[in-house]
Design an enzyme around this catalytic site. Structure first.
Site, PDB file in Angstrom:
ATOM      1  N   GLY A  48      14.162  -8.667 -15.062  1.00 21.75           N
ATOM      2  CA  GLY A  48      13.697  -7.843 -13.957  1.00 21.75           C
ATOM      3  C   GLY A  48      14.705  -7.644 -12.842  1.00 21.75           C
ATOM      4  CD  GLN A 107       1.375  -5.009   5.261  1.00 19.62           C
ATOM      5  OE1 GLN A 107       1.611  -6.173   5.563  1.00 19.62           O
ATOM      6  NE2 GLN A 107       1.292  -4.607   3.997  1.00 19.62           N
ATOM      7  CG  HIS A 140       0.874   4.253   9.913  1.00 18.89           C
ATOM      8  ND1 HIS A 140      -0.011   5.192   9.434  1.00 18.89           N
ATOM      9  CD2 HIS A 140       0.113   3.306  10.522  1.00 18.89           C
ATOM     10  CE1 HIS A 140      -1.251   4.835   9.727  1.00 18.89           C
ATOM     11  NE2 HIS A 140      -1.202   3.702  10.389  1.00 18.89           N
ATOM     12  CE  LYS A 206      -9.677   5.550  10.155  1.00 18.27           C
ATOM     13  NZ  LYS A 206      -8.680   5.793   9.093  1.00 18.27           N
ATOM     14  CG  ASP A 238      -2.754   4.201  -0.519  1.00 16.65           C
ATOM     15  OD1 ASP A 238      -2.531   4.458  -1.724  1.00 16.65           O
ATOM     16  OD2 ASP A 238      -2.622   3.051  -0.053  1.00 16.65           O
TER      17      ASP A 238
END
Length: 340
Positions: A48, A107, A140, A206, A238
């Site tokens: 990997g 995040q 974001h 919301k 998403d």
């Protein structure tokens, strides 16, 4: 093999390289710049781990490393870090990490104790690897660019998207209402409304349980949308739970139509089915991340972000102003919207 080099100041060479996540976007950007993407050898070992090597010298060059942080996101980030490290060790003059979609950007703060601020970590990793500058599209939270100890070019796709929406509703802009999917993005919706002629605004109230990821409940519309052509704007889709719920709430409130507009179409899990069945007239995205054919449908429009990225890269390379691109767009690049 590079067939052309963009000439700036004496002794300056621009090189564009790409990871394996979204090579089509890199090729489109290179075409806009009039160059080729530098050939890179990249492969995975059996365990990997990744290997990267550039086939030509990058010594003294201003190199732009394009990689969207898309699935598999951790592999995408690691590959870009390795590419940057290789450039630093090969004596590149400057290294700009071009991340159309920056991973972990949602995040950007702690909601509860003992949580990480993963967005800050990604910026730190890019800096440690050797990036001198970062270029991204629609973070974001715009303030997260302060996490990076160096220049950050925070590009916005709004001019590209507004140009398309203005064309779609030509002659009917007076009936367009701009809607934010939550109260947190109302400022962006205000900017949209100003660019579309100052129409009405609304937002969807919301609620979200922070212990359950990718789940939010749209409750009601704040603002009058009855009889309006609603343009529902967001930065990222998403799983599409928020957007689909907002579409249903807008329709219940009497909206004439709903057009969904977002920069990043991640489209995880049930997103495509939700968007197909939410009643939206059209879903408009950009190609900051690859959207494969199996995730496309008749009601989806994908616009190219390549002209915007190319203009920003050119401005950085030529020591010009990136901010001016947004003051004069679309006149600056003169291409209107392109389809991807």
């Amino acid at each position: 093999m590079v067939s052309a080099i963009l000439e700036g100041k004496p002794d300056k060479n621009l090189i564009l390289v790409t990871g394996r996540i979204h090579p089509k976007l890199a090729e489109d950007v290179a075409e806009q710049l009039g160059i080729d993407v530098l050939e890179t050898t990249a492969y995975d070992f059996a365990n990997g781990e990744m290997y990267v090597r550039y086939t030509e010298s990058v010594r003294g060059a201003d190199v732009f490393v394009l990689q969207s942080h898309y699935k598999p996101i951790n592999k995408a980030i690691m590959e870009q870090l390795i590419m940057i490290d290789a450039l630093k060790r090969a004596s590149a003059r400057s290294i700009t990490a071009v991340c159309p979609l920056l991973g972990y950007s949602r995040q950007d703060k702690k909601h509860r104790g003992r949580e990480p601020i993963s967005c800050r970590l990604v910026f730190d990793l890019l800096k440690t690897a050797g990036a001198d500058r970062i270029m991204s599209v629609d973070l974001h939270a715009a303030q997260s660019q302060g996490f990076f100890d160096g220049p950050v070019d925070h590009l916005v796709a709004m001019p590209v998207l507004v140009d398309y929406i203005r064309d779609r509703f030509q002659g009917h802009l007076d009936n367009v209402a701009v809607v934010s999917p939550d109260a947190g993005r109302i400022r962006v919706a205000e900017q949209w409304a100003q660019r579309l002629g100052g129409g009405p605004l609304a937002f969807v109230h919301k609620t979200r349980d922070i212990t359950r990821p990718n789940q939010a409940v749209a409750n009601r519309v704040v603002g009058d949308v009855a009889g309006k052509d609603c343009v529902l704007v967001d930065d990222l889709i998403d799983t599409a739970g928020t957007i689909a719920g907002a579409c249903h709430v807008l329709q219940d409130a009497g909206a004439k139509s709903v057009t969904v507009v977002a920069t990043h179409g991640v489209l995880s899990g049930p997103a495509v089915e939700r968007l197909k069945n939410c009643g939206a007239r059209e879903v408009v995205l950009t190609d900051t991340v690859p959207i494969p054919e199996e995730k496309r449908w008749d009601g989806l429009t994908v616009l190219s972000i390549a002209p915007l990225l190319a203009s920003a890269i050119r401005a950085v390379f030529e020591d010009g102003s990136v901010a001016e691109l947004f003051d004069t767009y679309p006149e600056h690049h003169g291409q209107g919207f392109l389809f991807a």
